[in-house]
Design a protein around this motif. Structure first.
Motif, short mmCIF file in Angstrom:
data_model
loop_
_atom_site.label_atom_id
_atom_site.label_comp_id
_atom_site.label_asym_id
_atom_site.label_seq_id
_atom_site.Cartn_x
_atom_site.Cartn_y
_atom_site.Cartn_z
N ARG A 26 0.81 -1.09 -0.02
CA ARG A 26 0.16 0.14 -0.07
C ARG A 26 0.85 1.28 0.05
O ARG A 26 1.97 1.16 0.53
N ILE A 27 0.25 2.26 -0.53
CA ILE A 27 1.01 3.73 -0.86
C ILE A 27 0.63 4.69 0.53
O ILE A 27 -0.79 4.60 0.49
N LEU A 28 1.35 5.47 1.01
CA LEU A 28 0.90 6.37 1.88
C LEU A 28 0.58 7.65 1.16
O LEU A 28 1.47 7.98 0.54
N VAL A 29 -0.47 8.15 1.48
CA VAL A 29 -1.18 9.21 0.85
C VAL A 29 -1.54 10.27 1.99
O VAL A 29 -2.19 9.70 2.95
N ILE A 30 -1.34 11.50 1.52
CA ILE A 30 -2.12 12.56 2.48
C ILE A 30 -3.25 13.46 1.66
O ILE A 30 -2.83 13.75 0.45
N LYS A 31 -4.07 13.69 2.43
CA LYS A 31 -4.89 15.11 1.87
C LYS A 31 -4.60 16.34 2.43
O LYS A 31 -4.71 16.41 3.60
N ARG A 32 -4.24 17.10 1.65
CA ARG A 32 -3.67 18.49 2.31
C ARG A 32 -4.94 19.34 2.82
O ARG A 32 -6.08 19.19 2.10
N ARG A 33 -4.73 19.92 3.58
CA ARG A 33 -5.59 20.86 4.26
C ARG A 33 -5.84 22.09 3.69
O ARG A 33 -7.15 22.43 3.61
N ASP A 34 -5.11 22.48 2.87
CA ASP A 34 -5.18 23.75 2.13
C ASP A 34 -6.09 23.81 1.09
O ASP A 34 -7.08 24.41 0.70
N GLU A 102 -0.99 20.53 7.96
CA GLU A 102 -0.92 20.36 6.39
C GLU A 102 -1.85 19.49 5.98
O GLU A 102 -2.01 19.49 4.76
N SER A 103 -2.25 18.42 6.66
CA SER A 103 -3.14 17.24 6.41
C SER A 103 -4.15 16.93 7.17
O SER A 103 -4.17 16.92 8.23
N CYS A 104 -5.29 16.68 6.21
CA CYS A 104 -6.63 16.52 6.98
C CYS A 104 -7.02 15.20 6.84
O CYS A 104 -8.05 14.79 7.57
N ALA A 105 -6.04 14.35 6.33
CA ALA A 105 -6.47 12.85 6.26
C ALA A 105 -5.07 12.16 5.63
O ALA A 105 -4.05 12.70 5.13
N VAL A 106 -4.83 11.02 6.44
CA VAL A 106 -3.52 10.16 6.23
C VAL A 106 -3.96 8.76 5.91
O VAL A 106 -4.73 8.23 6.79
N GLU A 107 -3.79 8.25 4.83
CA GLU A 107 -4.40 6.92 4.43
C GLU A 107 -3.15 6.13 4.08
O GLU A 107 -2.33 6.57 3.01
N TRP A 108 -3.38 4.62 3.94
CA TRP A 108 -2.58 3.72 3.40
C TRP A 108 -3.58 3.01 2.21
O TRP A 108 -4.44 2.73 2.41
N VAL A 109 -3.13 3.28 1.03
CA VAL A 109 -4.14 3.00 -0.04
C VAL A 109 -3.63 1.84 -1.29
O VAL A 109 -2.30 1.94 -1.25
N ARG A 110 -4.16 0.92 -1.76
CA ARG A 110 -3.87 0.21 -2.83
C ARG A 110 -3.29 0.95 -3.83
O ARG A 110 -3.56 2.18 -4.18
N VAL A 111 -2.54 0.42 -4.99
CA VAL A 111 -1.90 1.18 -6.18
C VAL A 111 -3.26 1.59 -6.91
O VAL A 111 -3.11 2.66 -7.47
N ASP A 112 -3.94 0.82 -7.21
CA ASP A 112 -5.27 1.33 -7.89
C ASP A 112 -6.03 2.49 -7.19
O ASP A 112 -6.32 3.41 -8.06
N GLU A 113 -6.14 2.62 -5.91
CA GLU A 113 -6.78 3.50 -5.39
C GLU A 113 -5.73 4.91 -5.39
O GLU A 113 -6.39 6.07 -5.59
#
Length: 159
Positions: A26-34, A102-113
């Motif tokens: 899984r890939i670590l992704v963040i959702k930017r707050r700004d 800076e981040s309002c969400a932090v998730e581990w997602v599959r490559v397709d996601e």
């Protein structure tokens, strides 16, 4: 060639980022707050820190995840903003996902996601890291630009 004065030198910023992949792929992704966009964690390299330390700092600050920095996977230039980004393949070694300024969400997602959520330039950084090759790309902040294909930079042992 004439010497350029400091005022005449082009102004660039260097940013660093990590494509962090866990043991489940899984890939670590963040959702930017700004702006609400999904990205891989990263940011501007500070003047007094090494590149590797900057990668570790940015990932931990934005996500709470502590990483081991691996190989360089790509170099990207934002032609509009004058930002050169160095992206590294990383593995998590500690910490827990947490939100930041800076981040309002932090998730581990599959490559397709990750492919579905990330915009073109952030997805290309992930794809390049997964390819096993080092890529260089130029972009306008949203899309790759230029008329030449990505360049493969050989690593020791490449034939």
């Amino acid at each position: 060639m004439d010497q350029l004065t400091e005022m005449e030198l082009p102004k660039h910023f260097v940013s660093v980022a990590g494509v962090v992949i866990d043991d489940y792929g899984r890939i670590l992704v963040i959702k930017r707050r700004d702006d609400g966009t999904w990205q891989i964690p990263g940011g501007v390299l500070e003047l007094d820190e090494s590149i590797e330390d900057g990668v570790k700092r940015e990932i931990e600050e934005e996500s709470g995840i502590v990483v081991r920095v691996g190989r360089l996977s790509g170099v990207y230039k934002n032609l509009t903003r004058g930002v050169v980004s160095l992206v590294y393949l990383c593995e998590p070694i500690g910490g827990h996902g947490r939100l930041s300024e800076e981040s309002c969400a932090v998730e581990w997602v599959r490559v397709d996601e990750a492919r579905r959520r990330l915009d073109e330039m952030f997805w290309l950084r992930v794809a390049d890291a997964l390819s096993g090759q080092v890529r260089t790309r130029a972009h306008d902040g949203r899309r790759e630009v230029g008329d030449r294909p990505s360049v493969h930079v050989p690593r020791p042992g490449d034939e």
